[in-house]
Design a protein around this motif. Structure first.
Motif, PDB file in Angstrom:
ATOM      1  N   SER A 114       8.407   0.794   1.362  1.00 29.18           N
ATOM      2  CA  SER A 114       9.763   0.473   0.921  1.00 29.18           C
ATOM      3  C   SER A 114       9.862  -0.964   0.409  1.00 29.18           C
ATOM      4  CB  SER A 114      10.747   0.684   2.074  1.00 29.18           C
ATOM      5  OG  SER A 114      10.625   2.003   2.556  1.00 29.18           O
ATOM      6  N   ASP A 134       4.760   6.625  -7.866  1.00 32.44           N
ATOM      7  CA  ASP A 134       4.558   6.633  -6.418  1.00 32.44           C
ATOM      8  C   ASP A 134       3.521   7.716  -6.129  1.00 32.44           C
ATOM      9  OD1 ASP A 134       4.639   7.096  -3.673  1.00 32.44           O
ATOM     10  OD2 ASP A 134       6.793   6.682  -3.511  1.00 32.44           O
ATOM     11  N   THR A 147       1.151   3.539   4.786  1.00 32.38           N
ATOM     12  CA  THR A 147       1.478   4.195   6.053  1.00 32.38           C
ATOM     13  C   THR A 147       0.922   5.626   6.115  1.00 32.38           C
ATOM     14  OG1 THR A 147       3.579   3.017   5.790  1.00 32.38           O
ATOM     15  CG2 THR A 147       3.435   4.590   7.601  1.00 32.38           C
ATOM     16  N   LYS A 148       0.788   6.268   4.967  1.00 28.20           N
ATOM     17  CA  LYS A 148       0.425   7.700   4.923  1.00 28.20           C
ATOM     18  C   LYS A 148      -1.096   7.855   4.772  1.00 28.20           C
ATOM     19  CE  LYS A 148       4.873   7.721   5.050  1.00 28.20           C
ATOM     20  NZ  LYS A 148       5.703   7.792   3.851  1.00 28.20           N
TER      21      LYS A 148
HETATM   22  C1  LIG Z   1       6.883   7.096   3.324  1.00 29.32           C
HETATM   23  C2  LIG Z   1       7.069   7.025   1.845  1.00 29.32           C
HETATM   24  C3  LIG Z   1       7.582   5.871   1.234  1.00 29.32           C
HETATM   25  C4  LIG Z   1       8.065   4.670   2.030  1.00 29.32           C
HETATM   26  O1  LIG Z   1       7.010   4.045   2.680  1.00 29.32           O
HETATM   27  P1  LIG Z   1       7.221   3.227   4.083  1.00 29.32           P
HETATM   28  O2  LIG Z   1       5.832   2.718   4.316  1.00 29.32           O
HETATM   29  O3  LIG Z   1       7.686   4.213   5.101  1.00 29.32           O
HETATM   30  O4  LIG Z   1       8.214   2.168   3.824  1.00 29.32           O
HETATM   31  C5  LIG Z   1       7.699   5.865  -0.145  1.00 29.32           C
HETATM   32  N1  LIG Z   1       7.354   6.932  -0.888  1.00 29.32           N
HETATM   33  C6  LIG Z   1       6.862   8.063  -0.334  1.00 29.32           C
HETATM   34  C7  LIG Z   1       6.513   9.214  -1.201  1.00 29.32           C
HETATM   35  C8  LIG Z   1       6.706   8.152   1.047  1.00 29.32           C
HETATM   36  O5  LIG Z   1       6.248   9.284   1.595  1.00 29.32           O
END
Ligand SMILES: *Cc1c(COP(=O)(O)O)cnc(C)c1O
Length: 422
Positions: free
Chosen positions: A95, A189, A213-214
């Motif tokens: 974010s 993204d 994060t993912k």
């Molecule tokens: C989780 C996510 C975000 C935001 O990322 P954070 O690390 O939670 O701030 C943005 N875009 C997508 C597609 C996401 O899954």
């Protein structure tokens, strides 16, 4: 050590290696041996400040950790190599990455975005960007509508492909061709696929962003984001804002995320294999109404996946509509034994969630359903467990959720889910 030689320890530009493939770069890019001790793994550089030998003359490359830090630099070098970018900049979350890019736009700028963006991105576009004079238009079919939506103020196009949670795809090159005719920047993204499956810069995007994060960190224990790009002008602007705004990740988080990144190719391949197995199981099931998975031939944009994704891989994310409505969907989420009921995605462990009641609850029903997010839509993030076990778990949970609903008709009110926001 040719692999390490190509990532100089000094400042940018950091040209990507033309020599090595993804797995080799994931393990070695930005990972020099310690020149003093020979340590194969970098140490965690917690110092916030760095000694100077004379006024204004730092002893090494660093002065103060917000501006730059050895662990962040190494992580950024690795991401740049994997995204086929000249530069990468890391932020404290996905974010914060989005916010910094939007803040780089002048007041009065216009942005065109796909409709089904990540919820937090939608919130920033509609509730924060407007406060500093940036207007965002949304479209469900960007390839078709873009030319008409562009105004003289349009400065940026925002794409998410695959989209969340319906897994629809956007042809990045087609959008970039239209945008670039008017000198407009394209941001993708890439969180749902990671750079292993898709490298948007190769398809004409100007900036690729990731919620680290993912998939990139991949172990559900770091919050972080990154942007990668080739333009020197974008680098100057975003590097300035990274330091001025200060939404930067800690050295420890950079170190952890870099460790995760070294196995991204292994995890992304395995998650894709499991995603394909689970999607096929769902498609073959009489208890399922529809499956959204870009790795299936039935996906309406399968052609784009074949063009844009490595080996046509579908990734680890999928969603499906279950028979029996919202109550059956809720029962499914609680009947799985390996899949954990939780938000987020991209970790080694498989997750399941109900977008309409959880991640996408903030979007009004009417808007949600136009985008295909019905109350009976279940979203799955496939981890790297054994695919055979995941398939068996999905089969038993479907049976419990749908058949049990018919047997106990009248008793099931779907109220057994008090932990749904946990
Ligand atoms: C989780 C996510 C975000 C935001 O990322 P954070 O690390 O939670 O701030 C943005 N875009 C997508 C597609 C996401 O899954």
């Amino acid at each position: 050590m040719a692999i390490q030689d190509y990532t100089p320890v000094d400042t940018p530009p950091r040209a990507p290696s033309p020599l090595h493939r993804f797995g080799t770069l994931a393990v070695h890019a930005g990972s020099p041996h310690d020149p003093v001790t020979g340590a194969v793994i970098e140490s965690i550089s917690l110092s916030t400040t760095f000694a100077q030998s004379a006024v204004g003359q730092p002893m090494g490359d660093y002065e103060y950790t917000r501006s730059s830090n050895p662990n962040r630099d190494n992580f950024e070098r690795s991401i740049a190599a994997l995204e086929k970018a000249k530069y990468a900049l890391a932020f404290s979350s996905g974010s914060a990455t989005t916010a910094t890019i939007l803040q780089s736009l002048a007041q009065g700028s216009h942005v065109v975005s796909v409709s089904d963006v990540y919820g937090g991105t939608h919130r920033y576009f509609t509730k924060v960007a407007s406060a500093h004079g940036v207007r965002v238009s949304f479209t469900p079919s960007i390839e078709a509508d873009l030319a008409e939506l562009i105004t003289p103020e349009t400065k940026l196009i925002w794409i998410e492909t695959p989209s969340n949670p319906t897994l629809s795809l956007v042809d990045i090159q087609a959008v970039a061709d239209i945008a670039h005719r008017s000198g407009i920047m394209v941001v993708v993204d890439n969180t749902f696929l990671s750079p292993y499956v898709q490298t948007p810069l190769v398809h004409g995007a100007d900036i690729v962003v990731q919620s680290v994060t993912k998939y990139i960190n991949g172990h559900s224990d770091v919050l972080m984001g990154v942007a990668a790009f080739n333009s020197d002008a974008i680098y100057e602007r975003l590097k300035f804002l990274q330091n001025a705004i200060g939404a930067v990740p800690s050295p420890f988080d950079c170190w952890l995320a870099h460790r995760g990144l070294k196995t991204l190719h292994l995890r992304a391949r395995e998650a894709s294999k499991n995603g394909a197995m689970v999607a096929q199981t769902l498609e073959d099931s009489p208890y399922v109404l529809a499956v959204n998975y870009p790795g299936l031939d039935s996906h309406k944009q399968r052609k784009i996946a074949l063009k844009q994704h490595r080996d046509g891989l579908g990734g680890g994310m999928l969603s499906f509509r279950i028979q029996g409505g919202k109550a059956a969907a809720e029962r499914f989420c609680q009947a799985t034994q390996i899949f954990t009921l939780a938000e987020s995605l991209g970790g080694v462990e498989s997750l399941v969630e109900l977008p309409a009641s959880m991640t996408h609850m903030g979007i009004p029903r009417e808007q949600r359903e136009i985008a295909g997010v019905f109350d009976d839509l279940v979203r799955i993030s496939c981890g790297v467990e054994d695919g055979v076990d995941l398939v068996a778990d999905v089969r038993q949970a479907l049976k419990q959720a749908v058949v049990a609903s018919k047997l106990t008709n009248g008793f099931s009110n779907g109220h057994g889910n008090g932990n749904v926001h946990a």
